[in-house]
Design a protein around this motif. Structure first.
Motif, PDB file in Angstrom:
ATOM      1  N   LEU A  54       0.861  -1.179   0.000  1.00  0.00           N
ATOM      2  CA  LEU A  54       0.000   0.000   0.000  1.00  0.00           C
ATOM      3  C   LEU A  54       0.896   1.227   0.000  1.00  0.00           C
ATOM      4  CD1 LEU A  54      -2.515  -1.042   2.821  1.00  0.00           C
ATOM      5  CD2 LEU A  54      -2.820  -1.345   0.356  1.00  0.00           C
ATOM      6  N   GLU A  55       0.621   2.157  -0.898  1.00  0.00           N
ATOM      7  CA  GLU A  55       1.408   3.384  -0.968  1.00  0.00           C
ATOM      8  C   GLU A  55       0.670   4.520  -0.278  1.00  0.00           C
ATOM      9  OE1 GLU A  55       4.350   3.380  -1.867  1.00  0.00           O
ATOM     10  OE2 GLU A  55       4.677   1.795  -3.347  1.00  0.00           O
ATOM     11  N   SER A  56       1.430   5.491   0.216  1.00  0.00           N
ATOM     12  CA  SER A  56       0.830   6.663   0.850  1.00  0.00           C
ATOM     13  C   SER A  56      -0.132   7.331  -0.122  1.00  0.00           C
ATOM     14  CB  SER A  56       1.929   7.647   1.260  1.00  0.00           C
ATOM     15  OG  SER A  56       1.364   8.806   1.830  1.00  0.00           O
ATOM     16  N   GLY A  57      -1.343   7.599   0.359  1.00  0.00           N
ATOM     17  CA  GLY A  57      -2.354   8.231  -0.483  1.00  0.00           C
ATOM     18  C   GLY A  57      -3.298   7.268  -1.159  1.00  0.00           C
ATOM     19  N   ASP A  58      -2.978   5.974  -1.179  1.00  0.00           N
ATOM     20  CA  ASP A  58      -3.898   4.989  -1.750  1.00  0.00           C
ATOM     21  C   ASP A  58      -5.242   5.052  -1.026  1.00  0.00           C
ATOM     22  OD1 ASP A  58      -2.061   4.039  -3.561  1.00  0.00           O
ATOM     23  OD2 ASP A  58      -1.700   2.125  -2.534  1.00  0.00           O
ATOM     24  N   ARG A  59      -6.316   4.949  -1.795  1.00  0.00           N
ATOM     25  CA  ARG A  59      -7.647   4.800  -1.213  1.00  0.00           C
ATOM     26  C   ARG A  59      -7.953   3.305  -1.149  1.00  0.00           C
ATOM     27  NH1 ARG A  59     -10.263   9.215   1.224  1.00  0.00           N
ATOM     28  NH2 ARG A  59      -9.428  11.087   0.243  1.00  0.00           N
ATOM     29  N   ILE A  60      -8.257   2.847   0.039  1.00  0.00           N
ATOM     30  CA  ILE A  60      -8.478   1.422   0.253  1.00  0.00           C
ATOM     31  C   ILE A  60      -9.864   1.179   0.840  1.00  0.00           C
ATOM     32  CG2 ILE A  60      -6.029   0.892   0.550  1.00  0.00           C
ATOM     33  CD1 ILE A  60      -6.434   1.027   3.568  1.00  0.00           C
ATOM     34  N   ILE A  61     -10.314  -0.059   0.701  1.00  0.00           N
ATOM     35  CA  ILE A  61     -11.590  -0.471   1.281  1.00  0.00           C
ATOM     36  C   ILE A  61     -11.301  -1.501   2.368  1.00  0.00           C
ATOM     37  CG2 ILE A  61     -13.751  -1.703   0.886  1.00  0.00           C
ATOM     38  CD1 ILE A  61     -13.807   1.053  -0.273  1.00  0.00           C
ATOM     39  N   ALA A  62     -11.840  -1.253   3.564  1.00  0.00           N
ATOM     40  CA  ALA A  62     -11.707  -2.193   4.677  1.00  0.00           C
ATOM     41  C   ALA A  62     -13.049  -2.850   4.955  1.00  0.00           C
ATOM     42  CB  ALA A  62     -11.209  -1.477   5.928  1.00  0.00           C
TER      43      ALA A  62
END
Length: 238
Positions: A54-62
């Protein structure tokens, strides 16, 4: 007679409300808030500690429901609220707090929730140490094959390891994970302020050098990157 006349009027009033764009917007916000509270929630990765997974700024779904079906397990990439033992939350002004409140409801924009992202290494009752003779992290005496690790701390058997002076900064003494808590680490191992950052470099200087994540602070398991589009993909456990 009054009751009979008022019934159509009430129906007309509710019909107008149900057709109102504002009512549709309000309903959409309520549904979105419920989905984020109980099903899935988007987050923005705050640092480089999980790079390149995961890179800084990535939008992720938890996924919030994942932990309802099974307990957090080794290798899961998880989002968790910063525990008190991990330091104070950043200070925010009134305007930033108001914007963050909106972001927490709709799932886009800044958030007031001080959430972190790491990978679970140790579950309750397990013992984690580093390193094996080859420099591998060990859980309950078994070395881990960590293909996801990037930028690890230096370790050279016989030259800079856990028996030399000074010891490798990768090394730390065995840590027993307490009941109801988890030991987490970043994939960008040399650039991660994680559970064992205060234990590295040899024998623990204090019995409580490690900092854990309580089960109650776990928000969800990361299931996907959704933005930017060129990085969009499913995130599988390690």
């Amino acid at each position: 007679m009054t009751t009979t006349a008022s019934t159509p009027a009430r129906r007309d009033r509710w019909r107008r409300i149900s057709r109102s764009p504002l009512a549709h917007l309000l309903l959409a916000v309520i549904v979105l808030a419920l989905v984020q509270t109980f099903v899935i929630k988007p987050f923005q990765v705050p640092s480089e500690s999980m790079s390149p997974t995961l890179e800084s700024g990535d939008r992720i779904i938890a996924s919030r429901v994942a932990f309802g079906l099974a307990s957090p397990g080794p290798g899961d990439v998880v989002v968790f609220a910063r525990p008190d033992t991990w330091g104070p939350a950043p200070e925010r002004g009134v305007l930033r707090t108001a914007v963050g409140w909106i972001g927490d409801i709709v799932g886009f924009g800044p958030s007031n929730q001080d959430a972190l992202v790491k990978r679970i290494i140790g579950v309750p009752g397990s013992t984690v140490r580093c390193c094996s003779a080859q420099g591998q992290l060990e859980v309950d005496g078994q070395p881990l094959a960590e293909g996801y690790v990037f930028n690890d701390l230096p370790f050279t058997p016989g030259v800079n390891d856990c028996t030399t002076t000074p010891v490798s900064p990768r090394c730390f003494a065995p840590v027993l994970v307490p009941s109801g808590e988890y030991l987490v680490m970043g994939d960008n191992r040399a650039n991660s302020a994680d559970s064992v950052i205060a234990c590295r470099g040899g024998p623990a200087t204090a019995p409580d050098c490690a900092r854990f994540v309580p089960r109650d602070d776990m928000i969800g398991v990361v299931v996907a990157i959704v933005w930017p589009l060129n990085r969009a993909r499913v995130v599988a456990p390690g």
